[in-house]
Design a protein around this motif. Structure first.
Motif, PDB file in Angstrom:
ATOM      1  N   ARG A  37     -91.750  95.299  -0.925  1.00 21.71           N
ATOM      2  CA  ARG A  37     -90.380  95.143  -0.418  1.00 21.71           C
ATOM      3  C   ARG A  37     -90.022  96.275   0.539  1.00 21.71           C
ATOM      4  O   ARG A  37     -89.365  96.057   1.563  1.00 21.71           O
ATOM      5  CB  ARG A  37     -89.391  95.093  -1.580  1.00 21.71           C
ATOM      6  N   TYR A  38     -90.438  97.485   0.225  1.00 17.20           N
ATOM      7  CA  TYR A  38     -90.184  98.604   1.127  1.00 17.20           C
ATOM      8  C   TYR A  38     -90.899  98.394   2.457  1.00 17.20           C
ATOM      9  O   TYR A  38     -90.330  98.649   3.532  1.00 17.20           O
ATOM     10  CB  TYR A  38     -90.679  99.912   0.507  1.00 17.20           C
ATOM     11  N   ALA A  39     -92.140  97.919   2.392  1.00 22.53           N
ATOM     12  CA  ALA A  39     -92.944  97.754   3.606  1.00 22.53           C
ATOM     13  C   ALA A  39     -92.346  96.738   4.557  1.00 22.53           C
ATOM     14  O   ALA A  39     -92.477  96.871   5.784  1.00 22.53           O
ATOM     15  CB  ALA A  39     -94.369  97.339   3.226  1.00 22.53           C
ATOM     16  N   THR A  40     -91.690  95.710   4.021  1.00 26.21           N
ATOM     17  CA  THR A  40     -91.095  94.678   4.872  1.00 26.21           C
ATOM     18  C   THR A  40     -89.651  94.965   5.245  1.00 26.21           C
ATOM     19  O   THR A  40     -89.045  94.223   6.020  1.00 26.21           O
ATOM     20  CB  THR A  40     -91.149  93.314   4.157  1.00 26.21           C
ATOM     21  N   GLY A  41     -89.088  96.027   4.676  1.00 25.66           N
ATOM     22  CA  GLY A  41     -87.694  96.345   4.954  1.00 25.66           C
ATOM     23  C   GLY A  41     -86.711  95.561   4.111  1.00 25.66           C
ATOM     24  O   GLY A  41     -85.503  95.605   4.358  1.00 25.66           O
ATOM     25  N   ALA A  42     -87.204  94.859   3.087  1.00 32.62           N
ATOM     26  CA  ALA A  42     -86.314  94.072   2.231  1.00 32.62           C
ATOM     27  C   ALA A  42     -85.449  94.959   1.345  1.00 32.62           C
ATOM     28  O   ALA A  42     -84.394  94.527   0.868  1.00 32.62           O
ATOM     29  CB  ALA A  42     -87.140  93.120   1.358  1.00 32.62           C
ATOM     30  N   ALA A  43     -85.878  96.194   1.102  1.00 37.84           N
ATOM     31  CA  ALA A  43     -85.118  97.132   0.289  1.00 37.84           C
ATOM     32  C   ALA A  43     -85.352  98.538   0.802  1.00 37.84           C
ATOM     33  O   ALA A  43     -86.362  98.823   1.456  1.00 37.84           O
ATOM     34  CB  ALA A  43     -85.542  97.030  -1.181  1.00 37.84           C
ATOM     35  N   THR A  44     -84.389  99.423   0.515  1.00 31.97           N
ATOM     36  CA  THR A  44     -84.496 100.827   0.903  1.00 31.97           C
ATOM     37  C   THR A  44     -85.022 101.620  -0.280  1.00 31.97           C
ATOM     38  O   THR A  44     -84.550 101.453  -1.402  1.00 31.97           O
ATOM     39  CB  THR A  44     -83.113 101.370   1.315  1.00 31.97           C
ATOM     40  N   SER A  45     -85.985 102.479  -0.032  1.00 34.33           N
ATOM     41  CA  SER A  45     -86.534 103.293  -1.109  1.00 34.33           C
ATOM     42  C   SER A  45     -85.544 104.379  -1.513  1.00 34.33           C
ATOM     43  O   SER A  45     -84.599 104.700  -0.777  1.00 34.33           O
ATOM     44  CB  SER A  45     -87.846 103.934  -0.663  1.00 34.33           C
ATOM     45  N   TRP A  46     -85.779 104.969  -2.682  1.00 32.38           N
ATOM     46  CA  TRP A  46     -84.938 106.065  -3.173  1.00 32.38           C
ATOM     47  C   TRP A  46     -84.859 107.211  -2.157  1.00 32.38           C
ATOM     48  O   TRP A  46     -83.745 107.597  -1.761  1.00 32.38           O
ATOM     49  CB  TRP A  46     -85.479 106.534  -4.527  1.00 32.38           C
ATOM     50  N   PRO A  47     -85.960 107.772  -1.676  1.00 36.61           N
ATOM     51  CA  PRO A  47     -85.838 108.886  -0.723  1.00 36.61           C
ATOM     52  C   PRO A  47     -85.179 108.477   0.585  1.00 36.61           C
ATOM     53  O   PRO A  47     -84.431 109.255   1.174  1.00 36.61           O
ATOM     54  CB  PRO A  47     -87.281 109.355  -0.507  1.00 36.61           C
ATOM     55  N   ASP A  48     -85.429 107.247   1.044  1.00 37.98           N
ATOM     56  CA  ASP A  48     -84.817 106.808   2.302  1.00 37.98           C
ATOM     57  C   ASP A  48     -83.315 106.619   2.154  1.00 37.98           C
ATOM     58  O   ASP A  48     -82.554 106.883   3.098  1.00 37.98           O
ATOM     59  CB  ASP A  48     -85.473 105.508   2.783  1.00 37.98           C
ATOM     60  N   TRP A  49     -82.871 106.169   0.980  1.00 38.16           N
ATOM     61  CA  TRP A  49     -81.430 106.007   0.766  1.00 38.16           C
ATOM     62  C   TRP A  49     -80.739 107.357   0.857  1.00 38.16           C
ATOM     63  O   TRP A  49     -79.683 107.487   1.489  1.00 38.16           O
ATOM     64  CB  TRP A  49     -81.153 105.361  -0.591  1.00 38.16           C
TER      65      TRP A  49
END
Length: 265
Positions: A188-200
């Motif tokens: 999901r992170y790789a496709t941009g479907a969700a934001t990871s904890w560090p990216d948020w």
């Protein structure tokens, strides 16, 4: 107590502000990448609150409540609910204050300090609910906190803790479940479907209003803190609740390696 409601009032005063709804949605999506069944655990907790209050509006403490996720769902479900969000994270409390406005109370307190109860505006809560937060505390502090929470509940009140609590009888399967969840999350992170904890948190740090609060957060929570999670099995929590004096304690809900344990005063 810090007036985090000021974030919501900022547009009228000309100060910086945040879009509380957008940040709440962003936080929810980031958290759901870790816990796809997140809403199910919240629903189970609020069902238990409804059962113990007989349907009347509860007086609820959202412990380590972050952005006020549980409080917002309680307000949507129980008209007239009295909610208090307690946390120490300045970024998340700013979002909570802007979201709740005049519908709840915000308390800035450290659960690592036994004096946290002195900051509450009241006691005698019908329910104290917490989710995915206490695993940052060491065993002895969690045990003490369970006793302290019992003291702020009314007789018959309920405490519920939702967190990472593997089933001790399924050690091999638990590892496989965690590995599978990690693979799904990374996809999901790789496709941009969700934001990871560090990216948020990078997004929060770049925000005009939240950025200074993110700097304050780094002083409160050094990065090393997030390398010390402690996640015992649900059985440990149940036994510790009983030892803390709750009249009943058990598992309310389970989803994979996560569970909700409850104690009744």
């Amino acid at each position: 107590m810090t007036d985090y409601k000021a974030a919501a009032d900022a547009p009228r005063s000309g100060a910086r502000s945040i879009d509380a709804r957008a940040w709440q949605e962003s936080w929810d999506r980031q958290q759901e990448a870790f816990m796809p069944d997140r809403e199910q655990r919240f629903a189970a907790m609020l069902d238990a609150v409804a059962a113990t209050t007989g349907g009347r509006p509860p007086r609820l403490l959202d412990l380590a409540g972050g952005t006020g996720t549980i409080s917002l769902r309680a307000l949507a479900r129980f008209a007239g609910a009295d909610v208090t969000v307690l946390d120490q994270d300045p970024v998340l409390l700013a979002i909570a204050g802007a979201s709740l406005r005049d519908r709840g109370t915000i308390v800035d307190a450290d659960l690592g300090d036994p004096g946290w109860r002195a900051k509450l505006p009241q006691e005698g809560f019908d329910a104290v609910l917490t989710a995915t937060a206490l695993h940052w505390l060491p065993a002895e502090r969690v045990a003490a906190l369970y006793r302290e929470v019992r003291e702020v509940l009314r007789p018959g009140g309920i405490f519920a803790n939702a967190d990472h609590m593997p089933e001790e009888g399924l050690p091999t399967l638990s590892v496989k479940l965690r590995d599978h969840a990690r693979a799904v999350r990374e996809a999901r992170y790789a496709t941009g479907a969700a934001t990871s904890w560090p990216d948020w948190w990078k997004l929060a740090a770049a925000d005009e209003f939240l950025g200074p609060k993110a700097i304050e957060r780094e002083r409160i929570y050094p990065s090393v803190r997030h390398n010390h999670e402690w996640t015992p099995p649900a059985a440990w929590h149940v036994e510790t609740l009983r030892a803390a004096g709750y009249t009943e304690a058990g598992i309310l809900w389970r989803g994979g390696t996560d569970a909700v344990v409850v104690g009744l005063r």
